[in-house]
Scaffold this motif. Structure first.
Motif, PDB file in Angstrom:
ATOM      1  N   ARG A 289      10.325  71.740  55.832  1.00 20.09           N
ATOM      2  CA  ARG A 289       9.987  72.425  57.083  1.00 20.09           C
ATOM      3  C   ARG A 289      10.794  71.813  58.226  1.00 20.09           C
ATOM      4  N   GLY A 290      11.356  72.670  59.075  1.00 23.97           N
ATOM      5  CA  GLY A 290      12.287  72.222  60.111  1.00 23.97           C
ATOM      6  C   GLY A 290      11.602  71.730  61.366  1.00 23.97           C
ATOM      7  N   HIS A 291      11.042  72.664  62.170  1.00 20.02           N
ATOM      8  CA  HIS A 291      10.377  72.257  63.412  1.00 20.02           C
ATOM      9  C   HIS A 291       9.189  71.352  63.089  1.00 20.02           C
ATOM     10  N   TYR A 292       8.926  70.411  63.998  1.00 17.74           N
ATOM     11  CA  TYR A 292       7.969  69.363  63.635  1.00 17.74           C
ATOM     12  C   TYR A 292       6.549  69.864  63.404  1.00 17.74           C
ATOM     13  N   ASN A 293       6.173  71.019  64.009  1.00 16.12           N
ATOM     14  CA  ASN A 293       4.795  71.480  63.786  1.00 16.12           C
ATOM     15  C   ASN A 293       4.746  72.913  63.275  1.00 16.12           C
ATOM     16  N   ALA A 295       4.435  73.676  60.211  1.00 12.96           N
ATOM     17  CA  ALA A 295       3.341  73.657  59.223  1.00 12.96           C
ATOM     18  C   ALA A 295       1.994  73.709  59.943  1.00 12.96           C
ATOM     19  N   GLY A 296       1.925  73.098  61.128  1.00 10.21           N
ATOM     20  CA  GLY A 296       0.686  73.101  61.919  1.00 10.21           C
ATOM     21  C   GLY A 296       0.307  74.511  62.343  1.00 10.21           C
ATOM     22  N   PHE A 297       1.316  75.310  62.738  1.00  8.77           N
ATOM     23  CA  PHE A 297       1.001  76.690  63.111  1.00  8.77           C
ATOM     24  C   PHE A 297       0.393  77.417  61.922  1.00  8.77           C
ATOM     25  N   ASN A 298       1.001  77.251  60.738  1.00 11.16           N
ATOM     26  CA  ASN A 298       0.480  77.942  59.546  1.00 11.16           C
ATOM     27  C   ASN A 298      -0.955  77.507  59.242  1.00 11.16           C
ATOM     28  N   GLU A 299      -1.249  76.224  59.428  1.00  8.76           N
ATOM     29  CA  GLU A 299      -2.605  75.716  59.185  1.00  8.76           C
ATOM     30  C   GLU A 299      -3.597  76.353  60.154  1.00  8.76           C
TER      31      GLU A 299
END
Ligand code: SF4
Length: 436
Positions: A289-293, A295-299
């Motif tokens: 995953r590129g941008h640091y968050n 994965a956070g958006f998907n969560e």
């Protein structure tokens, strides 16, 4: 007196390294101690000349500086008056702001999407279909003896991935570090990462699906034809044999896999390869995953709406249909009539047709820096930088939540994304005659 702040989290790429040391004096960063230029630059350039400090509204084609209240009022009016507003960006801010952004999209009956739709969106579609065998980066560090990077170049895009988590570090069951690990790189061209690898497999562009299929055949003992996707059959058989002999394989893949040829079918196939390998050994896989968050958006999006990205609230309930409800497609079809862009620059990165439509509709841009998107916006609201000037939560690429630290105060009067979202949401509810 300078102060050294330790265990600072780097809010740049999906590695979210949490061991930086930042030397601060007053409200100024003097030094960033890390082994990564990308991360250091983010801290050292907080006061770059392009930093936004004052909200602006476009009046008769010209920007006029306004108060935060006026900018918030105008942003809320645009969103309330739109029939189908799009909200996009979100991968470089913290989860609390994202949560409010999703609430806002629902309140105005709009669509919310993040940068997943132009990077690992196909990965998410594939793992919903096939399932994924994965783990934390800590397990990779402690156990993996075969590391495979497919269609990515972490030495440039995630500079500390190999040194912190995969190839170089000593782990609990890999006490001799790289001496006990084998590195394989699969890509269409030689890269800084492939130069470190014991085996470099050069695949013809758009032939990843075929090469994965050939590997799956070789693992099951089938003889291969002379060449598949530019790779000699013998080479594929050699890698298949190496995989079967390894104790713990960790495969990492990037946009070379998700955005080429068969797209999410490539990812389907490599997820099935991992499943096949479980007949012989332990194997895990993880998208880079590129941008640091991102994965956070998907969560956050999944726990609030049931879907990971590209969520459409225009029918009064959440719908998810990538290709239809993804930002670039909506814009290219002219299906949205306003846009809220948070911490992103789609004008610089989207296809021409999507950008053209963005330039025709009212755009609210919330960002720390000037960009092509703030240039075309109707309302620009400067934001504090999450992970530098604001605390918050972000999810590392292995979906481990990490608390971002604050090391500086933002410029006077500049609010965090979370505060800006809360104010716009409150104003929208006021305009709609609904207060909570
Ligand atoms: Fe920051 Fe990524 Fe470099 Fe780690 S690898 S310091 S998260 S840019």
């Amino acid at each position: 007196m300078p102060t050294v702040i330790t265990d600072v989290v780097c809010p740049y790429c999906g590695c979210l390294c949490d061991d930086l040391e930042i030397v601060v004096e007053g409200n100024k960063i003097l030094e960033v101690r890390s082994n990564c230029e990308l991360g250091a630059e983010k801290f050292l350039h907080v006061n770059a000349p392009t930093r936004l400090k004052t909200p602006k509204i476009r009046v008769n084609g010209e920007f006029r500086e306004v108060s935060v209240e006026e900018a918030v009022q105008k942003a809320a009016e645009i969103l309330v008056n739109a029939k189908k507003p799009l909200s996009y960006g979100w991968s470089t801010t913290e989860c609390e702001a994202i949560g409010l952004g999703i609430e806002l999209a629902e309140e105005v009956g709009g669509i919310i999407d993040d940068t997943s739709s132009v990077c690992h969106g196909p990965t998410i579609i594939a793992l919903q279909e096939i399932g994924i065998s994965t783990c934390t980066l800590g397990e990779v560090k402690n156990r993996a003896d075969l590391i495979i990077y497919w269609g990515c170049n972490p030495m440039q895009a995630h500079p500390r991935h190999l040194s912190r988590y995969t190839f170089f570090p000593r782990g609990f069951f890999r006490g001799k570090g790289q001496e006990e690990r084998t590195l394989v790189v699969v890509d269409v061209r030689a890269t800084e990462t492939s130069r470190l690898a014991k085996q470099f497999i050069q695949v013809k562009p758009n032939c990843d699906y075929e090469v994965v299929s050939a590997l799956r055949m070789a693992i099951k003992g089938h003889k291969l034809p002379y060449e598949v996707g530019g790779v000699p059959g013998e080479k594929i058989e050699e890698i298949a044999s190496l995989m079967k002999k390894s104790k713990f394989i960790a495969i990492f893949f990037g946009l070379g896999m998700t955005m080429s040829g068969a797209k999410h079918r490539n990812v389907d196939n490599i997820l099935l390869l991992v499943r096949d390998l479980h007949q012989f050994t332990k194997c895990v896989i993880m998208p880079m995953r590129g941008h640091y968050n991102v994965a956070g958006f998907n969560e956050v999006c999944t726990w609030q709406t049931g879907f990971p990205y590209a969520v459409d609230f225009s029918r009064g309930y959440p719908r998810y249909n990538p290709g239809e409800t993804t930002a670039a497609d909506l814009l290219a079809r002219g299906d949205v009539d306003a846009a809220l862009i948070v911490a992103s620059d789609p004008v610089a990165h989207f296809p021409k047709d999507s950008t053209r439509h963005l330039m025709k509709i009212p755009v609210i841009a919330i960002d720390a820096y000037e960009s092509l998107t703030t240039e075309i916006a109707t309302v620009v609201i400067p934001a504090a930088i999450a992970g530098v000037e604001v605390e918050g939560t972000a999810y590392r690429m292995d979906h481990v939540p990490i608390r971002l630290r604050k090391v500086l105060n933002p410029p006077h009067g500049v609010l965090s994304d979370r505060e800006i979202m809360a104010r716009i949401l409150e104003k929208v509810r006021e305009l709609k005659g609904r207060t909570q």
